[in-house]
Write a protein that holds these residues in place. Structure first.
Motif, PDB file in Angstrom:
ATOM      1  N   GLU A  34      14.005  30.722  42.370  1.00  0.00           N
ATOM      2  CA  GLU A  34      14.756  31.880  41.871  1.00  0.00           C
ATOM      3  C   GLU A  34      15.182  31.742  40.412  1.00  0.00           C
ATOM      4  O   GLU A  34      15.701  32.687  39.837  1.00  0.00           O
ATOM      5  N   GLU A  57      20.696  21.524  44.925  1.00  0.00           N
ATOM      6  CA  GLU A  57      21.323  22.395  45.934  1.00  0.00           C
ATOM      7  C   GLU A  57      21.568  21.592  47.199  1.00  0.00           C
ATOM      8  O   GLU A  57      20.882  20.600  47.445  1.00  0.00           O
ATOM      9  N   SER A  89      24.085  30.664  42.574  1.00  0.00           N
ATOM     10  CA  SER A  89      22.846  30.643  41.787  1.00  0.00           C
ATOM     11  C   SER A  89      22.963  31.544  40.560  1.00  0.00           C
ATOM     12  O   SER A  89      22.466  31.208  39.484  1.00  0.00           O
TER      13      SER A  89
HETATM   14 MG   LIG Z   1      22.002  30.079  45.786  1.00  0.00          MG
END
Ligand SMILES: [Mg+2]
Ligand SMILES: Nc1ncnc2c1ncn2[C@@H]1O[C@H](COP(=O)(O)OP(=O)(O)O)[C@@H](O)[C@H]1O
Length: 480
Positions: free
Chosen positions: A181, A365, A155
């Motif tokens: 995030e 993801e 990330s």
């Molecule tokens: Mg991640």
């Protein structure tokens, strides 16, 4: 140059060149070493380290304490006035070997200022003062795979890449953000980029001031959007298609609320209804539709899809905070937007105006959720279509995964840039390294020992697997 000396070429073969350490030098796994010859330098990467040469008795070596170690190296490139080329030669026996410097490798930075910054060049665990960037168009249209076990910095790298894409301002990137995030609600994030306010979008079911509600009108959902993301029997699919044909945009409402004259076996509809409730939190109550997560609505959200796709088409970043809506709802939303974007771009190609449009890339993801062998069997899996032929239409995916082995080889080979971070699972590494366009067969130990933020970039656009270190996003973006 003297203090930069690593050792001497002492034997071996193309697969494994033996370099005996010079006194005082300490060679590391993953180090980039260079052997300067007349007009050409040979760049090698350290694959392994050992005592003595094969066949030598280490007990004898023990008598000489501090006997120099032998590094097993793989030639990866030749560097000459013409630039960098894959290595097809081996260095001369007895030649001196040096730790490579920025000076040796300066022809590596091909994308220059315009490129998408991935990290700095790395030799073993030493970070060199050289930025590695890739052309954003090549990168995004040819798909990206980011592979590593959890906590290795995937990330962090992606935030850094998207920050770079925002600076360039000409790449549409959709982020399905299941951990919320990327935007940076409480910490530094993409919202802190100077150009965030110029049309980049953040959607959330709990939107902070200035951002939008993540809500999709039920009428924007079509049966196809479910295929490839949800386990459905043929009978269930047929029923959904039938309802769609019969009721058009109201098909989901009709399924959820029931209708007087059910065309399909009731049991099938009941099962679909239960699946919708479990996976999307949608159910009927008193003739109205309730959505537990507020991500779907009977009345609101009719323009959400078009505003997202329009932003992407204008080269903006769109972050969807899917952290509160569940796995399947996230994939459904991804599927709705991907379908719309892909369909618009196909039309543009037909109209001959696609080359005026920026590439669109969709970050997903746990990509095997849509790209596993089983999912690819589905005819209408939009992610599979994008992986296979999106390139022609400037639509790409950024597939993030911990488990590469779940993605079939045919798809892996289509993901033309692979960024490999640390992975302690031997089988996963094997699979990954085998699927790379550059020869990374000798990199197994190097990948196993990658630390947080350390990666290898292998791509059809690079001459060899480039070792990089991606700095901590907060420091990079904060300009520290
Ligand atoms: Mg991640
Ligand atoms: N290059 C780096 N240097 C220092 N810390 C890092 C670096 N990359 C990631 N981290 C930190 O490590 C943790 C895990 O990183 P993250 O990117 O979330 O990993 P992943 O997505 O692979 O699970 C985070 O707290 C992050 O801030």
């Amino acid at each position: 140059m003297v203090d930069n000396r690593a050792g001497v070429v002492a034997g071996g073969s193309y697969e494994s060149i033996y370099v005996q350490e010079s006194p005082g030098s300490r060679i590391e796994i993953g180090d980039l070493l260079v052997v300067p010859e007349d007009g050409i330098s040979i760049l090698m990467k350290v694959a392994s380290l050992r005592y003595g040469f094969p066949g030598e008795d280490t007990r004898l070596l023990l008598e000489h304490k501090d006997e120099p170690a032998v590094a097993i190296c793989k030639p990866i490139a030749t560097i000459s006035g013409d630039g960098i080329a894959p290595a097809k030669i081996i260095p001369g026996l007895g030649r001196e070997v040096f730790f490579s410097t920025v000076e040796d490798l300066k022809s590596l930075t091909t994308a220059g200022q315009k490129g998408i910054y991935l990290g700095n060049l790395r030799s073993g665990s030493k970070v060199l003062d050289m930025k590695i960037a890739m052309d954003g168009f090549d990168l995004f249209t040819h798909h990206v795979l980011i592979a590593a076990t959890t906590g290795r910095g995937k990330s962090n790298l992606l935030k850094t890449m998207i920050w770079g894409a925002m600076s360039a301002g000409s790449y549409g990137i959709l982020v399905l953000d299941s951990h919320d995030e990327y935007y940076g609600r409480k910490t530094m994030g993409l919202k802190d980029h100077g150009s965030w306010g110029n049309g980049n979008l953040y959607f959330s079911t709990k939107p902070p001031p200035g951002s939008s509600s993540l809500v999709f009108n039920l009428s924007t959902i079509e049966p196809d959007h479910f295929f490839g993301i949800m386990d459905l029997t043929d009978a269930q699919k047929q029923a959904m298609i039938l309802y769609h044909r019969e009721h058009g945009e109201k098909w989901l409402e009709k399924i959820v609320l029931g209708s007087d004259q059910e065309q399909v076996d009731n049991r099938t509809i009941r099962v679909i209804r239960r699946k919708l409730r479990l996976s999307l939190g949608i159910y009927g109550k008193g003739g109205r539709i309730i959505c537990e997560t507020n991500a779907f609505s009977q009345s609101a959200g009719s323009s959400t899809v078009s505003s997202i796709v329009s932003a992407l088409e204008s080269g903006k970043v769109v972050i969807l905070d899917t952290s509160r809506i569940g796995d399947e709802a996230e994939l459904l939303i991804g599927s709705i937007i991907a379908t719309e974007a892909f369909s618009r771009y196909r039309d543009y190609k037909g109209e001959g105006i696609l080359d005026q449009k920026p590439p669109i890339s969709i970050l997903i993801e746990e990509a095997p959720r849509v790209l596993s062998e089983e999912r690819l069997q589905e005819e209408n899996n939009v992610f599979a279509s994008i992986a296979r032929e999106g390139r022609k239409f400037r639509v790409g995916i950024i597939a993030v995964t911990q488990i590469v082995s779940l993605i079939p080889k045919t798809i892996l080979t289509n993901l033309n840039t692979k960024i490999i971070l640390g992975n302690e699972m031997a089988l996963e590494r094997r699979m990954l390294l085998d699927s790379c366009s550059n020869d990374l067969s000798s990199e197994d130990a190097a990948v196993a020992s990658l630390d947080r933020g350390e990666a290898i970039v292998s791509s059809i656009f690079t001459k060899f697997g480039i070792p990089i270190y991606t700095p901590l996003f907060e420091e990079f973006a904060g300009g520290k």
